[in-house]
Design a protein around this motif. Structure first.
Motif, PDB file in Angstrom:
ATOM      1  N   ILE A  52       0.855  -1.198   0.000  1.00 22.06           N
ATOM      2  CA  ILE A  52       0.000   0.000   0.000  1.00 22.06           C
ATOM      3  C   ILE A  52       0.885   1.240   0.000  1.00 22.06           C
ATOM      4  O   ILE A  52       0.711   2.158  -0.800  1.00 22.06           O
ATOM      5  N   LEU A  53       1.863   1.254   0.899  1.00 22.65           N
ATOM      6  CA  LEU A  53       2.702   2.441   1.095  1.00 22.65           C
ATOM      7  C   LEU A  53       3.572   2.788  -0.111  1.00 22.65           C
ATOM      8  O   LEU A  53       3.582   3.934  -0.552  1.00 22.65           O
ATOM      9  N   ILE A  54       4.297   1.825  -0.634  1.00 26.46           N
ATOM     10  CA  ILE A  54       5.271   2.112  -1.698  1.00 26.46           C
ATOM     11  C   ILE A  54       4.614   2.704  -2.944  1.00 26.46           C
ATOM     12  O   ILE A  54       5.069   3.743  -3.441  1.00 26.46           O
ATOM     13  N   PRO A  55       3.541   2.117  -3.475  1.00 27.90           N
ATOM     14  CA  PRO A  55       2.906   2.748  -4.645  1.00 27.90           C
ATOM     15  C   PRO A  55       2.383   4.157  -4.341  1.00 27.90           C
ATOM     16  O   PRO A  55       2.464   5.042  -5.194  1.00 27.90           O
ATOM     17  N   CYS A  56       1.865   4.359  -3.124  1.00 27.74           N
ATOM     18  CA  CYS A  56       1.365   5.698  -2.772  1.00 27.74           C
ATOM     19  C   CYS A  56       2.502   6.720  -2.762  1.00 27.74           C
ATOM     20  O   CYS A  56       2.338   7.846  -3.239  1.00 27.74           O
ATOM     21  N   LEU A  57       3.654   6.336  -2.230  1.00 26.06           N
ATOM     22  CA  LEU A  57       4.796   7.255  -2.222  1.00 26.06           C
ATOM     23  C   LEU A  57       5.298   7.520  -3.640  1.00 26.06           C
ATOM     24  O   LEU A  57       5.681   8.649  -3.968  1.00 26.06           O
ATOM     25  N   ILE A  58       5.279   6.502  -4.487  1.00 31.88           N
ATOM     26  CA  ILE A  58       5.715   6.684  -5.877  1.00 31.88           C
ATOM     27  C   ILE A  58       4.768   7.638  -6.605  1.00 31.88           C
ATOM     28  O   ILE A  58       5.215   8.564  -7.302  1.00 31.88           O
ATOM     29  N   VAL A  59       3.459   7.442  -6.437  1.00 31.98           N
ATOM     30  CA  VAL A  59       2.476   8.326  -7.086  1.00 31.98           C
ATOM     31  C   VAL A  59       2.616   9.751  -6.544  1.00 31.98           C
ATOM     32  O   VAL A  59       2.605  10.722  -7.311  1.00 31.98           O
ATOM     33  N   THR A  60       2.766   9.875  -5.231  1.00 36.53           N
ATOM     34  CA  THR A  60       2.895  11.201  -4.624  1.00 36.53           C
ATOM     35  C   THR A  60       4.140  11.918  -5.140  1.00 36.53           C
ATOM     36  O   THR A  60       4.064  13.075  -5.557  1.00 36.53           O
ATOM     37  N   ALA A  61       5.256  11.235  -5.109  1.00 38.30           N
ATOM     38  CA  ALA A  61       6.511  11.860  -5.550  1.00 38.30           C
ATOM     39  C   ALA A  61       6.474  12.165  -7.042  1.00 38.30           C
ATOM     40  O   ALA A  61       6.830  13.270  -7.460  1.00 38.30           O
ATOM     41  N   GLY A  62       6.035  11.210  -7.832  1.00 40.96           N
ATOM     42  CA  GLY A  62       6.008  11.409  -9.288  1.00 40.96           C
ATOM     43  C   GLY A  62       5.093  12.535  -9.700  1.00 40.96           C
ATOM     44  O   GLY A  62       5.475  13.410 -10.486  1.00 40.96           O
ATOM     45  N   SER A  63       3.885  12.551  -9.164  1.00 40.83           N
ATOM     46  CA  SER A  63       2.951  13.618  -9.530  1.00 40.83           C
ATOM     47  C   SER A  63       3.413  14.959  -8.977  1.00 40.83           C
ATOM     48  O   SER A  63       3.278  15.993  -9.638  1.00 40.83           O
ATOM     49  N   GLY A  64       3.995  14.931  -7.786  1.00 43.84           N
ATOM     50  CA  GLY A  64       4.490  16.181  -7.192  1.00 43.84           C
ATOM     51  C   GLY A  64       5.616  16.789  -8.007  1.00 43.84           C
ATOM     52  O   GLY A  64       5.615  17.985  -8.298  1.00 43.84           O
ATOM     53  N   PHE A  65       6.591  15.970  -8.366  1.00 43.94           N
ATOM     54  CA  PHE A  65       7.705  16.474  -9.181  1.00 43.94           C
ATOM     55  C   PHE A  65       7.207  16.949 -10.542  1.00 43.94           C
ATOM     56  O   PHE A  65       7.670  17.965 -11.063  1.00 43.94           O
ATOM     57  N   ASN A  66       6.249  16.234 -11.118  1.00 47.85           N
ATOM     58  CA  ASN A  66       5.697  16.618 -12.404  1.00 47.85           C
ATOM     59  C   ASN A  66       4.991  17.967 -12.323  1.00 47.85           C
ATOM     60  O   ASN A  66       5.178  18.828 -13.184  1.00 47.85           O
ATOM     61  N   MET A  67       4.172  18.160 -11.286  1.00 50.47           N
ATOM     62  CA  MET A  67       3.447  19.427 -11.137  1.00 50.47           C
ATOM     63  C   MET A  67       4.375  20.577 -10.763  1.00 50.47           C
ATOM     64  O   MET A  67       4.111  21.725 -11.096  1.00 50.47           O
ATOM     65  N   ALA A  68       5.490  20.258 -10.074  1.00 47.99           N
ATOM     66  CA  ALA A  68       6.400  21.306  -9.597  1.00 47.99           C
ATOM     67  C   ALA A  68       7.416  21.742 -10.653  1.00 47.99           C
ATOM     68  O   ALA A  68       8.078  22.769 -10.476  1.00 47.99           O
ATOM     69  N   ARG A  69       7.512  21.001 -11.719  1.00 46.79           N
ATOM     70  CA  ARG A  69       8.527  21.273 -12.733  1.00 46.79           C
ATOM     71  C   ARG A  69       8.517  22.736 -13.156  1.00 46.79           C
ATOM     72  O   ARG A  69       7.489  23.276 -13.564  1.00 46.79           O
ATOM     73  N   GLY A  70       9.666  23.377 -13.003  1.00 46.64           N
ATOM     74  CA  GLY A  70       9.832  24.762 -13.443  1.00 46.64           C
ATOM     75  C   GLY A  70       9.298  25.807 -12.488  1.00 46.64           C
ATOM     76  O   GLY A  70       9.408  26.999 -12.752  1.00 46.64           O
ATOM     77  N   SER A  71       8.747  25.389 -11.355  1.00 47.59           N
ATOM     78  CA  SER A  71       8.175  26.355 -10.411  1.00 47.59           C
ATOM     79  C   SER A  71       9.271  27.089  -9.653  1.00 47.59           C
ATOM     80  O   SER A  71      10.308  26.522  -9.316  1.00 47.59           O
TER      81      SER A  71
END
Length: 154
Positions: A52-71
């Protein structure tokens, strides 16, 4: 963009709650002194816990880095700086501790070594809970709509 934000928030919330459940069940089982319960908790942390934990951390980190790109936003940069520590702490400390503690518990070995590793796991878990909580706090602050300044009453 909306789906990414929702996935980020949901996965981050589940990750935080999972870590809190890991920590609270660990502490509860230790306080009872019931070795069978401790072994069961250690087993459940591995399966289904880590799945449960590992996929949630991967989704959180991946989407976060994607949304933060260039900010250039300071809060977004702070969140992005915390994520590698969260990931490395999990990968290099928490996951190996979980496997080793499960091995020891299933073998009935509850000596100094078990409690030393258990202490390391609790401290590392608290660190990740704190860092994820800070990221959630900053994310909530970012998502708040600025309130219009009130006009003075004349």
């Amino acid at each position: 963009m909306k789906a990414k934000k929702i996935a980020h928030k949901v996965a981050g919330g589940i990750a935080l709650m999972t870590l809190i459940v890991f920590l609270s069940t660990t502490l509860y089982s230790e306080l009872t002194g019931n070795y069978a319960l401790i072994a069961q908790v250690k087993s459940k942390i591995l399966m289904p816990g880590l799945f449960i934990l590992i996929p949630c951390l991967i989704v959180t980190a991946g989407s976060g880095f994607n949304m933060a790109r260039g900010s250039k936003n300071k809060k977004i940069k702070a969140k992005a700086k915390r994520m590698p520590f969260i990931g490395l702490n999990g990968l290099l400390v928490l996951i190996p501790c979980a496997f080793y503690l499960n091995y020891l518990a299933q073998s009935g070995i509850y000596g100094f070594e078990f409690y030393l590793v258990q202490s390391i796991e609790v401290i590392a878990g608290l660190v990740n809970i704190s860092l994820i909580s800070l990221n959630i706090r900053d994310g909530l602050r970012l998502s708040r709509k600025p309130t219009p300044k009130q006009q003075p009453v004349l």
